[in-house]
Every structure is written in C-alpha cells, then in structure tokens.
Design an enzyme around this catalytic site. Structure first.
Site, PDB file in Angstrom:
ATOM      1  CG  ASP A   1     -42.401  20.786  39.674  1.00  0.00           C
ATOM      2  OD1 ASP A   1     -41.159  20.797  39.661  1.00  0.00           O
ATOM      3  OD2 ASP A   1     -43.067  20.001  38.954  1.00  0.00           O
TER       4      ASP A   1
ATOM      5  CG  ASP B   1     -38.429  19.915  41.375  1.00  0.00           C
ATOM      6  OD1 ASP B   1     -38.858  18.760  41.195  1.00  0.00           O
ATOM      7  OD2 ASP B   1     -38.686  20.867  40.627  1.00  0.00           O
TER       8      ASP B   1
ATOM      9  CG  HIS C   1     -35.593  13.899  35.498  1.00  0.00           C
ATOM     10  ND1 HIS C   1     -35.355  13.275  34.301  1.00  0.00           N
ATOM     11  CD2 HIS C   1     -36.476  13.100  36.162  1.00  0.00           C
ATOM     12  CE1 HIS C   1     -36.058  12.162  34.228  1.00  0.00           C
ATOM     13  NE2 HIS C   1     -36.740  12.032  35.353  1.00  0.00           N
ATOM     14  CG  ASP C   2     -35.957  18.969  38.239  1.00  0.00           C
ATOM     15  OD1 ASP C   2     -36.225  18.885  37.021  1.00  0.00           O
ATOM     16  OD2 ASP C   2     -36.821  18.922  39.127  1.00  0.00           O
TER      17      ASP C   2
HETATM   18  C1  BDR Z   1     -39.452  16.279  35.339  1.00  0.00           C
HETATM   19  O1  BDR Z   1     -40.752  15.984  35.822  1.00  0.00           O
HETATM   20  C2  BDR Z   1     -40.757  15.999  37.225  1.00  0.00           C
HETATM   21  O2  BDR Z   1     -41.425  14.873  37.723  1.00  0.00           O
HETATM   22  C3  BDR Z   1     -39.343  16.104  37.682  1.00  0.00           C
HETATM   23  O3  BDR Z   1     -39.242  16.900  38.855  1.00  0.00           O
HETATM   24  C4  BDR Z   1     -38.624  16.737  36.517  1.00  0.00           C
HETATM   25  O4  BDR Z   1     -38.659  18.151  36.614  1.00  0.00           O
HETATM   26  C5  BDR Z   1     -38.908  15.059  34.615  1.00  0.00           C
HETATM   27  O5  BDR Z   1     -39.748  14.709  33.558  1.00  0.00           O
HETATM   28 CA    CA Z   2     -39.265  19.334  38.651  1.00  0.00          CA
END
Ligand code: BDR
Ligand code: CA
Length: 324
Positions: free
Chosen positions: A9, A14, A235-236
C-alpha cells in the site's frame, strides 16, 4: 531464488521494501491494497516506483475496503498521495488487468511450493485469496508480513496499523496454516532512518537517491511531529529480512491471537511468547499451538544500512557506461 509477490500500500517504507526486494529476490509481481492511502493511489504509486527504478513487474490492484470495518488511512504519516515528499515519474505501464487476488492464486497454482507472499499492508487481499481458493494454503511456501506488535501499537495503544486496518483478514491469515513470519513494531521501531541516511541518498545525485531523499525527508518530518521520534521507522523492509538477511533478525515460534471483540484492543496481535509448546501444556492452553514465527530481535542499524546501500546501488548501476 525465492519467487516473491509483495502485497503493498505504498507508502514510503513500502517503496523502500519494493526496491530492496527487487535487487535480492525474484520479485515476480506487486499487488496493491488500500491502507496508507486509497487503492487507486497505492496502485499508481506502485507503478510510479517501478518506473523510477526500471522494474518490469506486473502490478495488480486488489481490495479497496476491509472485510468488515470502515477503512482507515495513514495520510498523517504518508501524506494525501500516500507518497508525499517528491515528484515521482509518470507510470510507464498500466495495471495488470487481473484482480490482485486472481494474480496471487494464478502464480501459486503455477508454482506450488515455490511462492512466498510478502504482505506489507492490511491482509485483505491475502485473506480473500485464501477464502476464494482453499488450496492456496497448501500451494504457498510462506507468508512474511510486516504488521502487528508484541508490545504497544501505533494506531491505538495496542494495535499496529496494518493489523488494525483489517483485523478480520489478519485472523483468516493467521488461522490458515501457512508458515508465517511476522515483523512487528517491536522490531521495526529499532530500524531507524535518520538525517544521515537522507544525506547519503541525496549525495548520489541520481534519480533514485534524490527521490528517496525527498520522500524520506517528508516521512521523517511527519514521524518527528506525530511521535516525537528522532528517527523514522523502516517498517516494511523488515518483513524481507528473513529472506535476504536472516542473520539480522531473530524469530520465536508463538501462538498469535488477533483480537476482534474488544473495542479497546481491536487489531491487537496478542503474541504468547511464554514458550508454551509442550503437548502437556497444550491441554491446559488449547490455543497454545504456534501459528507464526514472531520477530523478537533485530540488528536495526545493520538492517537500515543494508537497505540504504541497496537503494544507492540503483543510481550506481544507472551511472555506469552502457555495456558495463
Ligand atoms: C505499517 O503501517 C504503514 O503506515 C507502513 O507502511 C507499515 O506497513 C507500520 O505500522
Ligand atoms: Ca505498508
């Protein structure tokens, strides 16, 4: 090499994950889902990222709404486009005509036992695919998800954004029996992007470095403002570490319960890390069977360094004379 579909997304982190995976794995397709932004924006962003990096993979749009609840977005962190902070190139290709769910099923059927899914957004496409084609659970090699947390949340006190966006979908996926790796906030928040990384990216002078310096500058500024953190969480890309750099991340098998009933805890991933694995214990704790490998430790700085170096590599290759 691992055959991989990233379900995404985009989303700043991402976009990093897509470029990271494309250099190290056999990335065969991207599928998109609502989440950080609308499905329409997410699909356009995925196509634009492919144009920026010269990636020639199909991009198929999937679910625009969660299974049950109302849709949330993360415009506060990622901006209204989902990728605010830089001007992305115009997409050079149209989306794949198939629905994301169909593309996932087609690829898994064609390559049983070989396909790994890396969902890095809400799990809606994956849940719908598993419900549409029950044999999918046997065809998949595994799922590696960025989402959830063994500790606190980010969208609510206890829920992480991707889990919170569609907890019913997460419950379907975690009950599927597919081998799952989960990289939650407890590890991804230790992988911090700071001004030093923006400077490295900006210094390449190439299109990918310049674009990501702008994107991550926006993401860092929003993270500072909202969470008061000096570094923005990468994160991703952490969901890809088990496939690319397993030495940087440690997992523990655990039963993961997705909370659906409590209004306060909805979307919480309750990870039972007590190591209740013995058969005798299971009779006392019938839900104690591990359904995921949950990330419990990470070398955050090394992970960020590896991802940033991979991004820098795009401009280095572009700068080489033809034929090199
Ligand atoms: C997740 O939420 C999204 O905002 C980021 O892309 C990640 O996948 C982190 O909580
Ligand atoms: Ca994401």
């Amino acid at each position: 090499m691992t055959r991989l579909i990233i379900d995404c997304d985009p989303g700043h982190d991402d976009a990093m994950a897509i470029l990271y995976a494309a250099r190290h794995l056999n990335l065969i397709a991207l599928t998109t889902v609502f989440g950080n932004t609308s499905l329409q924006n997410a699909t356009r962003n995925a196509l634009a990222i492919c144009a920026l990096a010269g990636l020639d993979v199909p991009v198929a749009a999937g679910m625009s709404e969660p299974l049950v609840a109302a849709r949330s977005t993360a415009a506060d962190i990622h901006g209204h486009s989902g990728l605010d902070g830089a001007t992305l190139p115009e997409p050079t290709r149209a989306p794949d005509p198939r629905h994301a769910v169909q593309l996932i099923i087609d690829e898994a059927r064609a390559h049983p036992g070989e396909l790994t899914l890396a969902p890095i957004g809400p799990l809606t496409n994956i849940a719908v695919a598993l419900k549409t084609e029950p044999r999918l659970a046997h065809w998949l090699k595994g799922i590696t998800w960025m989402g959830g947390s063994t500790t606190v949340g980010n969208i609510t006190a206890m829920a992480e954004f991707n889990a919170y966006c569609d907890p019913e979908a997460a419950a379907v996926v975690f009950a599927s029996g597919v081998p799952i790796h989960m990289a939650g906030l407890n590890v991804t928040r230790q992988a911090g992007i700071g001004p030093e990384h923006l400077a490295q990216l900006a210094a390449t002078g190439g299109p990918v470095g310049r674009c990501f310096a702008g994107l991550l500058g926006f993401y860092l500024a929003r993270t500072r403002e909202i969470f008061g953190l000096t570094h923005a969480s990468m994160h991703d890309p952490c969901a890809l570490l088990p496939l690319i750099r397993p030495d940087l991340i440690t997992h523990q098998p655990a039963p993961v319960h997705i909370e659906l009933a409590s209004a306060q805890l909805r979307g919480m991933t309750a990870c039972d890390l007590r190591r209740v694995n013995a058969e005798s214990a299971r009779t006392v704790h019938p839900n104690a069977r591990a359904n995921a490998q949950v990330a419990v430790a990470i070398d955050g700085p090394a992970a960020v360094d590896h991802v940033i170096r991979t991004l820098l590599g795009y401009d280095e290759r572009a700068a080489q004379p033809a034929g090199c």
